[in-house]
Design a protein around this motif. Structure first.
Motif, PDB file in Angstrom:
ATOM      1  N   GLN A  60      40.297 -10.562  -3.731  1.00 38.72           N
ATOM      2  CA  GLN A  60      40.069 -10.104  -2.445  1.00 38.72           C
ATOM      3  C   GLN A  60      40.146 -11.374  -1.271  1.00 38.72           C
ATOM      4  OE1 GLN A  60      36.029  -8.703  -4.127  1.00 38.72           O
ATOM      5  NE2 GLN A  60      36.028  -7.169  -2.570  1.00 38.72           N
ATOM      6  N   ILE A  61      40.367 -12.450  -1.927  1.00 38.43           N
ATOM      7  CA  ILE A  61      40.437 -13.570  -0.906  1.00 38.43           C
ATOM      8  C   ILE A  61      41.932 -13.506  -0.347  1.00 38.43           C
ATOM      9  CG2 ILE A  61      40.909 -16.207  -0.654  1.00 38.43           C
ATOM     10  CD1 ILE A  61      39.214 -16.240  -3.270  1.00 38.43           C
ATOM     11  N   SER A  62      41.724 -13.482   1.164  1.00 35.30           N
ATOM     12  CA  SER A  62      43.124 -13.616   1.958  1.00 35.30           C
ATOM     13  C   SER A  62      43.847 -14.740   2.204  1.00 35.30           C
ATOM     14  CB  SER A  62      42.956 -12.799   3.327  1.00 35.30           C
ATOM     15  OG  SER A  62      42.128 -11.816   3.361  1.00 35.30           O
ATOM     16  N   LEU A  63      42.902 -15.726   2.147  1.00 32.09           N
ATOM     17  CA  LEU A  63      43.515 -17.259   2.186  1.00 32.09           C
ATOM     18  C   LEU A  63      42.515 -18.220   1.509  1.00 32.09           C
ATOM     19  CD1 LEU A  63      45.766 -18.817   3.647  1.00 32.09           C
ATOM     20  CD2 LEU A  63      44.361 -19.094   5.556  1.00 32.09           C
ATOM     21  N   VAL A  64      43.187 -19.092   0.783  1.00 24.33           N
ATOM     22  CA  VAL A  64      42.563 -20.091   0.099  1.00 24.33           C
ATOM     23  C   VAL A  64      42.836 -21.478   0.916  1.00 24.33           C
ATOM     24  CG1 VAL A  64      42.032 -21.767  -1.948  1.00 24.33           C
ATOM     25  CG2 VAL A  64      42.458 -19.178  -2.258  1.00 24.33           C
ATOM     26  N   ILE A  65      42.020 -22.533   1.283  1.00 26.31           N
ATOM     27  CA  ILE A  65      42.085 -23.576   2.031  1.00 26.31           C
ATOM     28  C   ILE A  65      41.694 -24.668   1.159  1.00 26.31           C
ATOM     29  CG2 ILE A  65      42.067 -24.993   3.838  1.00 26.31           C
ATOM     30  CD1 ILE A  65      41.872 -22.284   5.726  1.00 26.31           C
ATOM     31  N   ASN A  70      47.056 -32.755  -4.028  1.00 25.61           N
ATOM     32  CA  ASN A  70      48.430 -32.784  -4.309  1.00 25.61           C
ATOM     33  C   ASN A  70      48.980 -31.398  -4.750  1.00 25.61           C
ATOM     34  OD1 ASN A  70      48.644 -32.238  -7.491  1.00 25.61           O
ATOM     35  ND2 ASN A  70      48.127 -34.334  -7.592  1.00 25.61           N
ATOM     36  N   LEU A  71      50.153 -31.007  -4.591  1.00 28.16           N
ATOM     37  CA  LEU A  71      50.720 -29.777  -4.860  1.00 28.16           C
ATOM     38  C   LEU A  71      50.352 -29.171  -6.038  1.00 28.16           C
ATOM     39  CD1 LEU A  71      52.093 -27.402  -3.435  1.00 28.16           C
ATOM     40  CD2 LEU A  71      54.142 -28.396  -3.747  1.00 28.16           C
ATOM     41  N   ARG A  72      50.536 -30.038  -7.280  1.00 31.37           N
ATOM     42  CA  ARG A  72      50.490 -29.694  -8.556  1.00 31.37           C
ATOM     43  C   ARG A  72      49.016 -29.089  -8.793  1.00 31.37           C
ATOM     44  NH1 ARG A  72      51.266 -33.961 -11.992  1.00 31.37           N
ATOM     45  NH2 ARG A  72      50.478 -32.461 -13.671  1.00 31.37           N
ATOM     46  N   ILE A  73      48.153 -29.780  -8.321  1.00 34.24           N
ATOM     47  CA  ILE A  73      46.837 -29.176  -8.467  1.00 34.24           C
ATOM     48  C   ILE A  73      46.566 -27.778  -7.513  1.00 34.24           C
ATOM     49  CG2 ILE A  73      44.267 -29.542  -7.649  1.00 34.24           C
ATOM     50  CD1 ILE A  73      45.023 -32.641  -8.056  1.00 34.24           C
ATOM     51  N   ILE A  74      46.912 -27.568  -6.548  1.00 32.29           N
ATOM     52  CA  ILE A  74      46.774 -26.538  -5.866  1.00 32.29           C
ATOM     53  C   ILE A  74      47.876 -25.518  -6.698  1.00 32.29           C
ATOM     54  CG2 ILE A  74      47.725 -25.402  -3.698  1.00 32.29           C
ATOM     55  CD1 ILE A  74      47.179 -27.988  -2.186  1.00 32.29           C
ATOM     56  N   GLU A  75      48.905 -25.682  -7.016  1.00 30.95           N
ATOM     57  CA  GLU A  75      49.675 -24.656  -7.786  1.00 30.95           C
ATOM     58  C   GLU A  75      48.745 -24.099  -9.174  1.00 30.95           C
ATOM     59  OE1 GLU A  75      54.276 -25.799  -6.705  1.00 30.95           O
ATOM     60  OE2 GLU A  75      53.383 -26.895  -8.344  1.00 30.95           O
ATOM     61  N   SER A  76      48.159 -25.280  -9.665  1.00 27.78           N
ATOM     62  CA  SER A  76      47.326 -24.906 -11.059  1.00 27.78           C
ATOM     63  C   SER A  76      46.195 -24.086 -10.568  1.00 27.78           C
ATOM     64  CB  SER A  76      46.935 -26.214 -11.532  1.00 27.78           C
ATOM     65  OG  SER A  76      47.950 -26.809 -12.507  1.00 27.78           O
ATOM     66  N   ILE A  77      45.548 -24.296  -9.472  1.00 32.58           N
ATOM     67  CA  ILE A  77      44.437 -23.484  -8.876  1.00 32.58           C
ATOM     68  C   ILE A  77      44.957 -22.044  -8.831  1.00 32.58           C
ATOM     69  CG2 ILE A  77      42.872 -23.031  -7.209  1.00 32.58           C
ATOM     70  CD1 ILE A  77      42.174 -25.351  -9.211  1.00 32.58           C
ATOM     71  N   SER A  78      46.182 -21.874  -8.319  1.00 33.10           N
ATOM     72  CA  SER A  78      46.790 -20.581  -7.856  1.00 33.10           C
ATOM     73  C   SER A  78      47.059 -19.801  -9.213  1.00 33.10           C
ATOM     74  CB  SER A  78      48.093 -20.818  -7.161  1.00 33.10           C
ATOM     75  OG  SER A  78      49.032 -19.525  -7.072  1.00 33.10           O
ATOM     76  N   GLN A  79      47.359 -20.462 -10.133  1.00 28.51           N
ATOM     77  CA  GLN A  79      47.572 -19.758 -11.354  1.00 28.51           C
ATOM     78  C   GLN A  79      46.140 -19.535 -12.265  1.00 28.51           C
ATOM     79  OE1 GLN A  79      49.703 -22.415 -13.891  1.00 28.51           O
ATOM     80  NE2 GLN A  79      51.506 -22.099 -12.726  1.00 28.51           N
ATOM     81  N   LEU A  81      43.334 -18.746 -10.571  1.00 31.23           N
ATOM     82  CA  LEU A  81      42.783 -17.845  -9.970  1.00 31.23           C
ATOM     83  C   LEU A  81      43.577 -16.567  -9.983  1.00 31.23           C
ATOM     84  CD1 LEU A  81      41.287 -19.633  -6.917  1.00 31.23           C
ATOM     85  CD2 LEU A  81      39.838 -18.715  -8.971  1.00 31.23           C
ATOM     86  N   GLU A  82      44.855 -16.680 -10.401  1.00 29.96           N
ATOM     87  CA  GLU A  82      45.858 -15.378 -10.494  1.00 29.96           C
ATOM     88  C   GLU A  82      45.957 -14.950  -9.071  1.00 29.96           C
ATOM     89  OE1 GLU A  82      44.608 -12.588 -13.425  1.00 29.96           O
ATOM     90  OE2 GLU A  82      44.640 -14.123 -14.765  1.00 29.96           O
ATOM     91  N   LEU A  83      46.179 -15.958  -7.961  1.00 35.29           N
ATOM     92  CA  LEU A  83      46.618 -15.562  -6.917  1.00 35.29           C
ATOM     93  C   LEU A  83      47.930 -16.175  -6.453  1.00 35.29           C
ATOM     94  CD1 LEU A  83      43.424 -16.223  -4.938  1.00 35.29           C
ATOM     95  CD2 LEU A  83      44.250 -14.231  -5.258  1.00 35.29           C
ATOM     96  N   PRO A  84      48.710 -15.546  -5.929  1.00 28.97           N
ATOM     97  CA  PRO A  84      50.172 -16.057  -5.446  1.00 28.97           C
ATOM     98  C   PRO A  84      49.857 -17.269  -4.354  1.00 28.97           C
ATOM     99  CG  PRO A  84      49.872 -14.057  -4.279  1.00 28.97           C
ATOM    100  CD  PRO A  84      48.735 -14.253  -5.205  1.00 28.97           C
ATOM    101  N   MET A  85      50.799 -18.150  -4.532  1.00 23.51           N
ATOM    102  CA  MET A  85      51.080 -19.351  -3.703  1.00 23.51           C
ATOM    103  C   MET A  85      50.936 -18.885  -2.179  1.00 23.51           C
ATOM    104  SD  MET A  85      50.316 -22.206  -4.840  1.00 23.51           S
ATOM    105  CE  MET A  85      50.799 -23.367  -3.688  1.00 23.51           C
ATOM    106  N   ASP A  86      51.540 -17.912  -1.779  1.00 24.28           N
ATOM    107  CA  ASP A  86      51.350 -17.579  -0.258  1.00 24.28           C
ATOM    108  C   ASP A  86      50.082 -17.102   0.217  1.00 24.28           C
ATOM    109  OD1 ASP A  86      51.042 -15.031  -1.386  1.00 24.28           O
ATOM    110  OD2 ASP A  86      52.692 -14.145  -0.533  1.00 24.28           O
ATOM    111  N   ARG A  87      49.220 -17.249  -0.730  1.00 24.60           N
ATOM    112  CA  ARG A  87      47.736 -17.076  -0.218  1.00 24.60           C
ATOM    113  C   ARG A  87      46.821 -18.100  -0.037  1.00 24.60           C
ATOM    114  NH1 ARG A  87      44.733 -11.895  -2.670  1.00 24.60           N
ATOM    115  NH2 ARG A  87      46.334 -10.452  -2.880  1.00 24.60           N
ATOM    116  N   PHE A  88      47.572 -19.466  -0.353  1.00 23.10           N
ATOM    117  CA  PHE A  88      47.198 -20.887  -0.304  1.00 23.10           C
ATOM    118  C   PHE A  88      47.887 -21.388   1.120  1.00 23.10           C
ATOM    119  CE2 PHE A  88      45.903 -19.826  -4.389  1.00 23.10           C
ATOM    120  CZ  PHE A  88      44.870 -20.470  -4.825  1.00 23.10           C
ATOM    121  N   PHE A  89      46.895 -22.155   1.840  1.00 25.30           N
ATOM    122  CA  PHE A  89      47.546 -22.907   2.802  1.00 25.30           C
ATOM    123  C   PHE A  89      47.711 -24.375   2.341  1.00 25.30           C
ATOM    124  CE2 PHE A  89      47.726 -25.403   6.608  1.00 25.30           C
ATOM    125  CZ  PHE A  89      48.476 -24.503   7.382  1.00 25.30           C
ATOM    126  N   VAL A  90      49.111 -24.841   2.544  1.00 17.85           N
ATOM    127  CA  VAL A  90      49.571 -25.959   2.144  1.00 17.85           C
ATOM    128  C   VAL A  90      49.943 -26.888   3.087  1.00 17.85           C
ATOM    129  CG1 VAL A  90      51.020 -27.076   0.492  1.00 17.85           C
ATOM    130  CG2 VAL A  90      49.859 -25.071  -0.327  1.00 17.85           C
TER     131      VAL A  90
END
Length: 130
Positions: A60-65, A70-79, A81-90
Motif C-alpha cells: 500500500q506504500i506509494s513511495l519509500v524515502i 548506500n544503494l545496496r541497503i536500499i535495494e535489500s530493503i526493497s527486496q 518489503l517486496e516492493l519494486p525499486m521504482d517505489r523508492f526515492f534514491v
C-alpha cells in the motif's frame, strides 16, 4: 558494547589536530558487513512495525524515502518489503551518504519532482545505532 561505526577524534575531549590527522583518528572506521546487516534489519523492522501498528501492508506504500546510506541497503530493503525499486526515492547516487540530512533532502527532491502526492502513503525509514 560492540561498536560497528566509530570516529575516535571528533569530540571536545579530542579535537582534530595535526596528530589526529596523521594517525587517521578523525576518519570514520566501520565494520562494513556488520553495519550493512544492522541497517537492513533495523530498517526492515521499522518499516514493518509502523505499517502493522496502523493496519497497512507494504504494497500500500506509494513511495519509500529511506536513509540514503548506500544503494545496496536500499535495494535489500526493497527486496525484504517486496516492493519494486521504482517505489523508492534514491539520491545517494548523486550526493553520497548525507547522513542525518538524507531523508529531508530526499523528501524535498521527491516533492519537487511530483512524486509526493496528496492522499498517498509515504514511508520514511532510517536507522540509528546508539
Amino acid at each position: 558494547m560492540h561498536i560497528t561505526l566509530v570516529i575516535n577524534a571528533i569530540s571536545l575531549n579530542k579535537p582534530a589536530s595535526a596528530e589526529t590527522l596523521k594517525s587517521g583518528e578523525h576518519f570514520i572506521k566501520m565494520k562494513g558487513k556488520e553495519v550493512f546487516k544492522l541497517a537492513v534489519r533495523v530498517m526492515d523492522e521499522a518499516a514493518r512495525d509502523i505499517l502493522e501498528q496502523h493496519g497497512y501492508k507494504a504494497d500500500q506504500i506509494s513511495l519509500v524515502i529511506p536513509h540514503q546510506a548506500n544503494l545496496r541497503i536500499i535495494e535489500s530493503i526493497s527486496q525484504y518489503l517486496e516492493l519494486p525499486m521504482d517505489r523508492f526515492f534514491v539520491n545517494v547516487d548523486r550526493y553520497g551518504n548525507t547522513s542525518a540530512a538524507s531523508i529531508g533532502i530526499a523528501l524535498d527532491e521527491a516533492r519537487k519532482a511530483g512524486k509526493v502526492k496528496k492522499g498517498e502513503l509515504i514511508r520514511h525509514v532510517s536507522f540509528e545505532r546508539t
